[in-house]
Design a protein around this motif. Structure first.
Motif, PDB file in Angstrom:
ATOM      1  N   LYS A  54      65.381  47.860  27.130  1.00 46.32           N
ATOM      2  CA  LYS A  54      64.792  49.236  27.185  1.00 46.32           C
ATOM      3  C   LYS A  54      63.400  49.202  27.691  1.00 46.32           C
ATOM      4  O   LYS A  54      62.590  48.332  27.610  1.00 46.32           O
ATOM      5  N   VAL A  55      63.105  50.450  28.655  1.00 47.66           N
ATOM      6  CA  VAL A  55      61.810  50.423  29.277  1.00 47.66           C
ATOM      7  C   VAL A  55      60.899  50.488  28.410  1.00 47.66           C
ATOM      8  O   VAL A  55      59.486  49.798  28.058  1.00 47.66           O
ATOM      9  N   GLY A  56      61.062  51.240  27.166  1.00 47.49           N
ATOM     10  CA  GLY A  56      59.820  51.372  26.257  1.00 47.49           C
ATOM     11  C   GLY A  56      59.694  50.051  25.447  1.00 47.49           C
ATOM     12  O   GLY A  56      58.710  50.088  24.605  1.00 47.49           O
ATOM     13  N   ILE A  68      67.656  51.984  30.001  1.00 45.26           N
ATOM     14  CA  ILE A  68      67.988  50.625  29.894  1.00 45.26           C
ATOM     15  C   ILE A  68      68.054  49.792  31.332  1.00 45.26           C
ATOM     16  O   ILE A  68      68.592  50.386  31.938  1.00 45.26           O
ATOM     17  N   LEU A  69      67.230  48.756  31.548  1.00 47.51           N
ATOM     18  CA  LEU A  69      67.333  48.124  32.675  1.00 47.51           C
ATOM     19  C   LEU A  69      68.410  47.160  33.008  1.00 47.51           C
ATOM     20  O   LEU A  69      68.883  46.502  31.735  1.00 47.51           O
ATOM     21  N   LYS A  70      69.060  46.894  33.973  1.00 50.54           N
ATOM     22  CA  LYS A  70      70.219  46.035  34.216  1.00 50.54           C
ATOM     23  C   LYS A  70      69.790  45.137  35.504  1.00 50.54           C
ATOM     24  O   LYS A  70      69.079  45.237  36.425  1.00 50.54           O
ATOM     25  N   SER A  71      70.559  43.826  35.459  1.00 48.15           N
ATOM     26  CA  SER A  71      70.401  42.990  36.468  1.00 48.15           C
ATOM     27  C   SER A  71      70.845  43.547  37.741  1.00 48.15           C
ATOM     28  O   SER A  71      71.774  44.316  37.637  1.00 48.15           O
ATOM     29  N   GLY A  72      70.108  43.336  38.857  1.00 51.08           N
ATOM     30  CA  GLY A  72      70.399  43.926  40.161  1.00 51.08           C
ATOM     31  C   GLY A  72      69.868  45.270  40.560  1.00 51.08           C
ATOM     32  O   GLY A  72      69.464  45.552  41.518  1.00 51.08           O
ATOM     33  N   ASP A  73      69.006  45.899  39.464  1.00 50.33           N
ATOM     34  CA  ASP A  73      67.930  46.799  39.495  1.00 50.33           C
ATOM     35  C   ASP A  73      66.955  46.761  40.383  1.00 50.33           C
ATOM     36  O   ASP A  73      66.406  45.336  40.130  1.00 50.33           O
ATOM     37  N   LEU A  74      66.447  47.294  41.467  1.00 45.24           N
ATOM     38  CA  LEU A  74      65.155  47.221  41.939  1.00 45.24           C
ATOM     39  C   LEU A  74      64.167  48.203  41.349  1.00 45.24           C
ATOM     40  O   LEU A  74      64.322  49.231  41.125  1.00 45.24           O
ATOM     41  N   ILE A  75      63.209  47.416  40.670  1.00 46.34           N
ATOM     42  CA  ILE A  75      62.170  48.147  39.748  1.00 46.34           C
ATOM     43  C   ILE A  75      60.843  47.990  40.345  1.00 46.34           C
ATOM     44  O   ILE A  75      60.345  47.104  40.874  1.00 46.34           O
ATOM     45  N   SER A  76      60.028  49.146  40.173  1.00 51.41           N
ATOM     46  CA  SER A  76      58.593  49.025  40.446  1.00 51.41           C
ATOM     47  C   SER A  76      57.750  49.181  39.325  1.00 51.41           C
ATOM     48  O   SER A  76      57.966  50.203  38.755  1.00 51.41           O
TER      49      SER A  76
END
Length: 452
Positions: free
Chosen positions: A168-170, A199-207
């Motif tokens: 989770k981002v939090g 909820i972050l997942k593998s393959g996401d592009l995050i900034s």
């Protein structure tokens, strides 16, 4: 605002598109080519005038006497400068010129002063700076800086088995003990400004947004390389290649340039005595292998042909573990190109448009909380803006949790006299702070635009 764009090439058309989206401007496009003006006026809600920007009658027909801003982005530096000079004589508008040649870059301050230019933009030099920044932090796909370099937004892809997968981002700050903020996520074709329960997942592009030190610490915690590259192979010795090589050499990075034109190679040898210059065809696979592409830590494709740059980058990716950077001129195919997983792609036309639009918005704000910096993030679906807060700003001296923000807006960072604050609900924005706002909306010119 009344804006005149002289020159409707790729940059001129991108400016017409972006400024037209903001719905607050009356735009007139000027070009000597009838078919280009027809295409521009058919594509965007702008007026068109066929003629030379150095012709008095053409400028008058375009409305120079009542214009607020004139932007000269023809293919000729000299023509752009003359157009801006004439605009100052015929009207009272602010002028912006695209100037690309390295010889003019050395006297840019004199040009601005003598010709009363409000802004000079060099797409090649600006693109080179963006590339150099990424090569100093190769784990990131894109790096945008704010607060005069103190704050960065870093974009990267979450690999499989990452500590961030299914997190989770939090929970990131507590579990990784890192003072960063996730300000954007790209998943497939969708872009999000995530809340704490996302909820972050593998393959996401995050900034993420952070100070430089905290960003480096975060990347180490998740197992990413934070060391700059030691060497780079630049394919294409044009103006962008020259500016990039010059910046990298100054920071101690070894540079090899492959350039097909023998005369240009001689020029580069004189301009860049510390670089290795190879006269050869950069699309020749055997040459690239002979020159050590398999062991290079970074490869930058800067030819003038997009297809060549894409194929070169794909070849480099197949033969090495290098950081790959690809320059793309034609913006129309960006969605297709993004699906090729080329690592970092640089669009000089987009960068130029960003800088000019930031200037336009800063001149159009109402309360005085000027835009200091603006970058497109999340594959162009969001904007990150840095505002300087004035004494009478409607967001000052109020806790962030008490602000009535519009949807899809995030107050991502506060810079208070050099102290970088990742804000929480109880934090306040104070006068003279600069504040970074991330939004899926566009057209914000003042900090008050974030409020309901």
């Amino acid at each position: 605002m009344k804006i005149i764009i002289v020159g409707c090439g790729k940059v001129g058309q991108k400016l017409a598109e972006r400024l037209n989206q903001e719905k607050e401007h009356s735009i007139t496009a000027v070009d000597i080519r009838y078919d280009v003006i027809q295409d521009t006026t058919n594509s965007f809600d702008v007026m068109g005038v066929v003629g030379s920007g150095t012709n008095i009658d053409t400028l008058k027909e375009a409305g120079i006497e009542n214009a607020d801003i004139l932007i000269a982005v023809t293919g000729s530096d000299e023509l752009n400068l003359v157009v801006c000079l004439m605009a100052k004589k015929l009207g009272k508008c602010r002028t912006i010129a695209r100037v690309r040649k390295p010889e003019y870059n050395k006297m840019i301050h004199l040009l601005k002063e003598d010709l009363s230019l409000a802004m000079v933009i060099n797409p090649e030099r600006t693109a080179a700076s963006e590339i150099a920044r990424v090569l100093r932090f190769p784990s990131a796909i894109q790096i945008d800086t704010f607060a005069k370099g103190r704050i960065e937004i870093l974009k990267f892809k979450i690999p499989e088995k990452s500590p961030l997968d299914n997190l989770k981002v939090g929970d990131i700050v507590a579990k990784l003990n890192c003072d960063i903020l996730v300000c954007g996520v790209e998943r497939g074709d969708d872009a999000f400004i995530p809340g704490g329960n996302f909820i972050l997942k593998s393959g996401d592009l995050i900034s993420i947004v952070s100070s430089i030190q905290n960003g480096a610490y975060f990347f180490k915690k998740i197992g990413f390389n934070t060391n700059r590259v030691k060497d780079t192979m630049i394919i294409g010795g044009g103006e962008t290649g020259y500016y990039l090589a010059n910046q990298l050499i100054e920071t101690g990075i070894n540079v090899k340039i492959i350039e097909q034109d023998a005369t240009r190679c001689d020029e580069l040898c004189q301009l860049l005595p510390k670089a290795t210059i190879i006269n050869g065809d950069g699309t020749d696979n055997r040459l690239l292998l002979e020159e050590g592409i398999e062991s290079a830590e970074s490869v930058v494709s800067l030819t003038n042909i997009d297809e060549e740059n894409i194929l070169l980058s794909l070849f480099a990716k197949s033969k090495s573990n290098a950081k790959i950077v690809t320059k793309i001129n034609r913006i129309a195919y960006d969605e297709v190109i993004d699906k090729l997983d080329l690592d970092t792609t640089i669009y000089p036309k987009n960068i130029t448009a960003e800088y000019i639009i930031r200037f336009v918005r800063a001149k159009n704000n109402t309360i005085g909380s000027n835009i200091e910096t603006m970058h497109l993030i999340l594959d162009g679906k969001a904007e990150a803006l840095e505002f300087r807060i004035s004494e009478n700003s409607p967001v000052s001296n109020i806790t962030i949790e008490s602000l009535e923000l519009k949807k899809n807006i995030l107050i991502a960072c506060i810079n208070r006299n050099g102290k970088i604050i990742i804000p929480r609900g109880k934090d306040m924005i104070l006068p003279n702070d600069t504040v970074i706002v991330v939004t899926l909306k566009s057209g914000f010119a003042d900090i008050s635009d974030i409020l309901e």
